[in-house]
Scaffold this active site. Structure first.
Site, PDB file in Angstrom:
ATOM      1  CD  GLU A   1       3.527   9.641   1.538  1.00  0.00           C
ATOM      2  OE1 GLU A   1       2.908   8.776   0.529  1.00  0.00           O
ATOM      3  OE2 GLU A   1       3.580   9.424   2.628  1.00  0.00           O
TER       4      GLU A   1
ATOM      5  CG  ASP B   1      -7.098   0.551  -0.241  1.00  0.00           C
ATOM      6  OD1 ASP B   1      -6.469  -0.279   0.425  1.00  0.00           O
ATOM      7  OD2 ASP B   1      -6.800   1.416  -0.852  1.00  0.00           O
TER       8      ASP B   1
ATOM      9  CG  ASP C   1      -1.032   8.363   1.533  1.00  0.00           C
ATOM     10  OD1 ASP C   1      -1.587   7.802   2.170  1.00  0.00           O
ATOM     11  OD2 ASP C   1      -0.186   7.693   0.621  1.00  0.00           O
TER      12      ASP C   1
ATOM     13  CG  ASP D   1       1.328   7.939   5.785  1.00  0.00           C
ATOM     14  OD1 ASP D   1       2.264   8.524   5.155  1.00  0.00           O
ATOM     15  OD2 ASP D   1       0.815   6.865   5.547  1.00  0.00           O
TER      16      ASP D   1
ATOM     17  CD  GLU E   1       3.465   7.074  -3.021  1.00  0.00           C
ATOM     18  OE1 GLU E   1       2.257   6.977  -3.781  1.00  0.00           O
ATOM     19  OE2 GLU E   1       3.418   6.992  -1.947  1.00  0.00           O
TER      20      GLU E   1
ATOM     21  CG  ASP F   1       5.148   7.075   5.472  1.00  0.00           C
ATOM     22  OD1 ASP F   1       5.040   7.965   5.306  1.00  0.00           O
ATOM     23  OD2 ASP F   1       4.869   6.063   4.719  1.00  0.00           O
TER      24      ASP F   1
ATOM     25  CG  HIS G   1       6.880   8.435   0.665  1.00  0.00           C
ATOM     26  ND1 HIS G   1       6.315   7.779  -0.237  1.00  0.00           N
ATOM     27  CD2 HIS G   1       6.337   8.226   2.002  1.00  0.00           C
ATOM     28  CE1 HIS G   1       5.181   6.949   0.312  1.00  0.00           C
ATOM     29  NE2 HIS G   1       5.335   7.068   1.448  1.00  0.00           N
TER      30      HIS G   1
ATOM     31  CG  HIS H   1      -3.825   0.522  -2.286  1.00  0.00           C
ATOM     32  ND1 HIS H   1      -3.976   1.565  -1.221  1.00  0.00           N
ATOM     33  CD2 HIS H   1      -2.306   0.543  -2.376  1.00  0.00           C
ATOM     34  CE1 HIS H   1      -2.800   1.940  -1.024  1.00  0.00           C
ATOM     35  NE2 HIS H   1      -1.837   1.513  -1.668  1.00  0.00           N
TER      36      HIS H   1
HETATM   37  C1  XLS Z   1       2.938   3.862   1.326  1.00  0.00           C
HETATM   38  C2  XLS Z   1       2.346   4.828   0.322  1.00  0.00           C
HETATM   39  C3  XLS Z   1       1.269   3.969  -0.464  1.00  0.00           C
HETATM   40  C4  XLS Z   1       0.983   4.552  -1.744  1.00  0.00           C
HETATM   41  C5  XLS Z   1       0.146   3.906  -2.388  1.00  0.00           C
HETATM   42  O1  XLS Z   1       3.980   4.570   2.262  1.00  0.00           O
HETATM   43  O2  XLS Z   1       2.168   6.038   0.508  1.00  0.00           O
HETATM   44  O3  XLS Z   1      -0.144   4.440   0.502  1.00  0.00           O
HETATM   45  O4  XLS Z   1       0.576   6.014  -1.754  1.00  0.00           O
HETATM   46  O5  XLS Z   1       0.394   2.453  -2.682  1.00  0.00           O
HETATM   47 CA    CA Z   2       1.510   7.551  -0.700  1.00  0.00          CA
HETATM   48 CA    CA Z   3       3.147   7.173   3.260  1.00  0.00          CA
END
Ligand code: XLS
Ligand code: CA
Ligand code: CA
Length: 437
Positions: free
Chosen positions: A266, A102, A337, A307, A230, A305, A269, A99
């Site tokens: 993702e 970042d 991610d 991750d 996304e 989430d 998600h 991003h």
């Molecule tokens: C958040 C998202 C984010 C996207 C990019 O849940 O996964 O990280 O991948 O903005």
């Molecule tokens: Ca993501």
């Molecule tokens: Ca995520």
């Protein structure tokens, strides 16, 4: 300066290896189903989790030990760039993703913020040139800063909307400068909490305007990256607009945007939306909309989430099955991610976590390729639907049947004969392939 002095280049050592800093399945040059593993995966490191995330959660402070944290401001940003390229080099991965926020800190004004960004982008460009590493995608963070509390492209404030547009414009310029393969739109705060204060139609219209402007501007400046949306069903807002693959595709179709976008799906998600990852991938794939993947996994027992790094072999196998059936991931890739758990705070954990995810995907690829080569599910499925290949079934699938012709058929077709779906047998077969038996 080495931020990961403990670790040297991670190499493939084969499944007999007991070296935790080696790949046991990912062998970049090994050919599987006609392509090298490196070509199949196009693995990427997520800058935000790996070089920015500090392990804080709503109950406690950051825990991560990171060599670059002794710096601040632009110096910190520069140290992270060095760490990124050292990490990519040692892991042997070709891509990274970020991003805007970042990689460089925000200033007091948009001008200052863009200046900071330019400084770091110039540094990244040099590192990319000397290392050969590439940018899989970049995106704009339009959710962290408090100005986006009502959303960015779906905010109720035209001033904030204009700010977001300026940020997207800059993001596209940065993507072009760095030769990004893709540009991602994740609807950070594009959603709503309550209809009592929300003009749903206006928000969706405005979101579509933003996408159209982005498509136009990319064309104007000659930025030819693949555009990706996304989906995510909730978090941070209660109702995120890009809920899942099906919702997002229908939105793109409604607003005449479908030809300009694909999806970045993702795993976590998809599961938050109540789907499996392979479900969302299949929905995208059959519409030619599968663009790229954010590789991670959620926790079955938690509703948010998380991750986590992907280690579930069933999931990676069925994921790679969809990728292979798609003819590959195209200009997209597999972006980790994923973040190490708060208690995995040592720098070595970043390597161990990526190795775990990479190997889980490599194993998944090999199993999926074998399943497809042996037509394990294809033959079963073709046989299951064979009644539509001839006779009355062919009338239906070719669109020639009418309610009258089908009634005529049904009236004389008695009794109807059905066959088992054999789900348990198919799962046993999947196990057999996973175990290599
Ligand atoms: C958040 C998202 C984010 C996207 C990019 O849940 O996964 O990280 O991948 O903005
Ligand atoms: Ca993501
Ligand atoms: Ca995520």
């Amino acid at each position: 300066m080495a931020y990961f002095a403990n670790v040297s280049a991670v190499a493939y050592e084969g499944s007999a290896s007991r070296n935790p800093f080696a790949f046991r399945h990912y062998n970049p040059q090994e050919v599987v189903a006609g392509k090298t593993m490196e070509e199949h995966f196009r693995f990427a490191v997520a800058y935000w989790h790996t070089f920015v995330g500090n392990g804080s959660d709503p109950f406690g402070a950051g825990t991560m030990q990171r060599g670059w944290d002794r710096y601040s401001g632009l110096d910190l940003a520069k140290a992270r760039v060095e760490a990124n390229f050292e990490f990519l080099e040692k892991l042997g991965l070709p891509f990274f993703c970020f991003h805007d926020r970042d990689i460089a800190p925000e200033g007091d004004t948009l001008q200052e913020t863009n200046k900071n960004l330019d400084t770091i982008v110039a540094m990244i460009k040099e590192y990319m040139q000397s290392s050969g590493k590439k940018l899989l995608w970049n995106t704009a963070n339009m959710f962290t800063n408090p100005r986006f509390l009502h959303g960015a492209a779906t905010t109720c404030s035209a001033d904030v909307y204009a700010y977001a547009a300026a940020q997207v414009k800059k993001g596209l310029e940065v993507g072009k400068e760095l030769g990004a393969e893709n540009y991602v739109f994740w609807g950070g705060r594009e959603g709503y909490e309550t209809l009592l204060n929300t003009d749903l139609l206006r928000e969706l219209d405005n979101l579509a305007h933003m996408f159209h402007m982005a498509v136009d501007y990319a064309k104007e400046i000659g930025f030819d990256a693949q555009f990706l949306i996304e989906p995510k069903p909730k978090e941070p807002t209660k109702h995120q607009y890009d809920f899942d693959a099906a919702t997002t595709i229908s939105f793109l179709q409604t607003y005449g945007l479908k030809d300009h976008f694909k999806l970045n799906l993702e795993a976590n998600h998809a599961t938050l939306a109540g789907h499996t990852f392979e479900h969302d991938m299949r929905v995208a794939r059959i519409q030619g909309m599968l663009g790229s993947l954010d590789a991670n996994q959620g926790d079955m027992l938690l509703g948010w989430d998380t991750d986590e790094f992907p280690t579930n072999l069933y999931d990676t196998t069925l994921t790679m099955y969809e990728v292979l059936q798609n003819g590959g991931i195209g200009r997209g890739g597999i972006n980790f991610d994923a973040k190490v758990r708060r208690a995995s705070f040592e720098p070595d954990d970043l390597f161990l976590a990526h190795i775990a995810g990479i190997d889980a995907y490599a194993k998944g690829l090999k199993v999926a390729a074998k399943l497809i080569e042996d037509r394990v599910f294809e033959d079963f499925i073709a046989n299951r639907y064979r009644s539509f290949d001839e006779g009355i079934g062919l009338e239906i699938s070719s669109g020639r049947a009418t309610l009258r012709s089908l009634e005529q058929y049904a009236l004389q077709n008695n009794p109807i004969k059905l066959e088992s779906g054999r789900q348990e047998r198919l799962k046993a077969l999947l196990n057999q392939y996973l175990l290599g038996e």
